[in-house]
Design an enzyme around this catalytic site. Structure first.
Site, PDB file in Angstrom:
ATOM      1  N   ARG A  42       0.834  -1.219   0.000  1.00 59.21           N
ATOM      2  CA  ARG A  42       0.000   0.000   0.000  1.00 59.21           C
ATOM      3  C   ARG A  42       0.863   1.263   0.000  1.00 59.21           C
ATOM      4  O   ARG A  42       0.432   2.306  -0.482  1.00 59.21           O
ATOM      5  CB  ARG A  42      -0.945  -0.015   1.209  1.00 59.21           C
ATOM      6  CG  ARG A  42      -2.057   1.062   1.169  1.00 59.21           C
ATOM      7  CD  ARG A  42      -3.079   0.812   2.270  1.00 59.21           C
ATOM      8  NE  ARG A  42      -4.200   1.739   2.270  1.00 59.21           N
ATOM      9  CZ  ARG A  42      -4.384   2.705   3.176  1.00 59.21           C
ATOM     10  NH1 ARG A  42      -3.501   2.889   4.134  1.00 59.21           N
ATOM     11  NH2 ARG A  42      -5.437   3.498   3.113  1.00 59.21           N
ATOM     12  N   ILE A  68      -7.204   7.866  -0.441  1.00 60.68           N
ATOM     13  CA  ILE A  68      -7.115   6.411  -0.593  1.00 60.68           C
ATOM     14  C   ILE A  68      -8.034   5.847   0.479  1.00 60.68           C
ATOM     15  O   ILE A  68      -8.007   6.287   1.628  1.00 60.68           O
ATOM     16  CB  ILE A  68      -5.656   5.915  -0.438  1.00 60.68           C
ATOM     17  CG1 ILE A  68      -5.563   4.389  -0.551  1.00 60.68           C
ATOM     18  CG2 ILE A  68      -5.004   6.374   0.866  1.00 60.68           C
ATOM     19  CD1 ILE A  68      -4.099   3.854  -0.597  1.00 60.68           C
ATOM     20  N   SER A  69      -8.891   4.911   0.121  1.00 56.08           N
ATOM     21  CA  SER A  69      -9.879   4.380   1.069  1.00 56.08           C
ATOM     22  C   SER A  69      -9.195   3.673   2.236  1.00 56.08           C
ATOM     23  O   SER A  69      -8.099   3.126   2.101  1.00 56.08           O
ATOM     24  CB  SER A  69     -10.807   3.384   0.379  1.00 56.08           C
ATOM     25  OG  SER A  69     -11.474   3.990  -0.695  1.00 56.08           O
ATOM     26  N   GLN A  70      -9.901   3.650   3.366  1.00 57.64           N
ATOM     27  CA  GLN A  70      -9.426   2.930   4.542  1.00 57.64           C
ATOM     28  C   GLN A  70      -9.305   1.434   4.202  1.00 57.64           C
ATOM     29  O   GLN A  70     -10.212   0.869   3.575  1.00 57.64           O
ATOM     30  CB  GLN A  70     -10.469   3.135   5.650  1.00 57.64           C
ATOM     31  CG  GLN A  70     -10.110   2.510   6.961  1.00 57.64           C
ATOM     32  CD  GLN A  70     -11.303   2.437   7.913  1.00 57.64           C
ATOM     33  OE1 GLN A  70     -12.453   2.561   7.508  1.00 57.64           O
ATOM     34  NE2 GLN A  70     -11.015   2.238   9.173  1.00 57.64           N
TER      35      GLN A  70
END
Ligand code: SAH
Length: 219
Positions: A42, A68-70
């Site tokens: 990530r 950026i999504s959790q």
């Protein structure tokens, strides 16, 4: 690989393992999904300045007012997508930095992804190339319209929240396909799972969530 890089790799592997433990504690069960999160870097999807926080279970800024999504949300959506078996082709709306796209690409045969902000799309494409990914087609456009030429899709995952479910996405969903989509104004969105059957669309609410809005047109 030099020593310094190996060191960074080891640290991030430890951090990734910790993240996966957290996701398990939060109720993510799919070994397939957990394995992919454990092995997907990530930190490559965020700015270098934020790399040390890449394995925190939080959303992070990626520029252009987007995030950026959790990781928990990525895991939850992916798990919901795979719940009836692994789909062959998946459409993602809202490529952003490309992390969710990369996770999907490691699980399904072909991923199509659409992003309305060109600069984000270019960066994401670079990352897909750097990671030698061959099963992602990424394009600039308005996700509200879907990707008619590649439809129908066994799965559709939407990473930005529209006020209502776009008609085109329902149309482009295959029979027995699954659409995972956050719906509503910021502050009060619900994550919905919509299954298409021969005769109808069946809807279930999975969670309360907080996504950036899905906008009309291209950026
Ligand atoms: N999938 C990303 C999340 C990105 S945030 C991740 O893995 O973290 C949501 C993204 O949706 C933003 O990049 C935003 O520009 C994009 N977006 C918003 N409305 C859109 C639309 N109508 N069509 C395509 N992309 C859209």
């Amino acid at each position: 690989m030099n020593k310094e890089h190996q060191g960074i790799g080891m640290t991030s592997q430890r951090a990734r393992n910790r993240l996966v433990e957290q996701l398990q504690q939060m109720g993510v069960e799919s070994e397939l999904v957990l394995d992919v999160i454990k092995t997907t870097p990530r930190h490559i999807f965020v700015d270098e300045a934020l790399a040390s926080r890449a394995y925190d279970n939080t959303a992070l800024p990626i520029g252009h007012n987007q995030t950026i999504s959790q990781p928990y949300i990525v895991a939850r959506m992916t798990e919901a997508l795979l719940a009836d078996g692994v789909p062959e082709n998946v459409l993602e709306i809202g490529t952003g930095c490309g992390y969710q796209t990369m996770v999907l690409s490691r699980l399904v045969k072909q991923v199509y992804t659409i992003e309305r902000i060109e600069a984000l799309l270019f960066k994401a494409r670079e990352r897909f190339n750097d990671l030698r990914t061959r099963n992602i087609s990424a394009r600039h456009g308005d996700g509200n319209l879907g990707w008619q030429a590649k439809a129908p899709f066994d799965g559709i995952v939407v990473s930005a929240a529209p006020i209502g479910v776009p008609e085109k996405l329902l149309e482009q969903l295959a029979v027995n396909g699954r659409l995972i989509i956050p719906v509503g104004k910021s502050g009060g969105q619900e994550l919905r799972l919509i299954k298409r059957t021969e005769m109808a669309y069946e809807e279930k609410i999975l969670d309360t969530v907080s996504f950036v809005p899905m906008l009309e047109g291209v950026g």
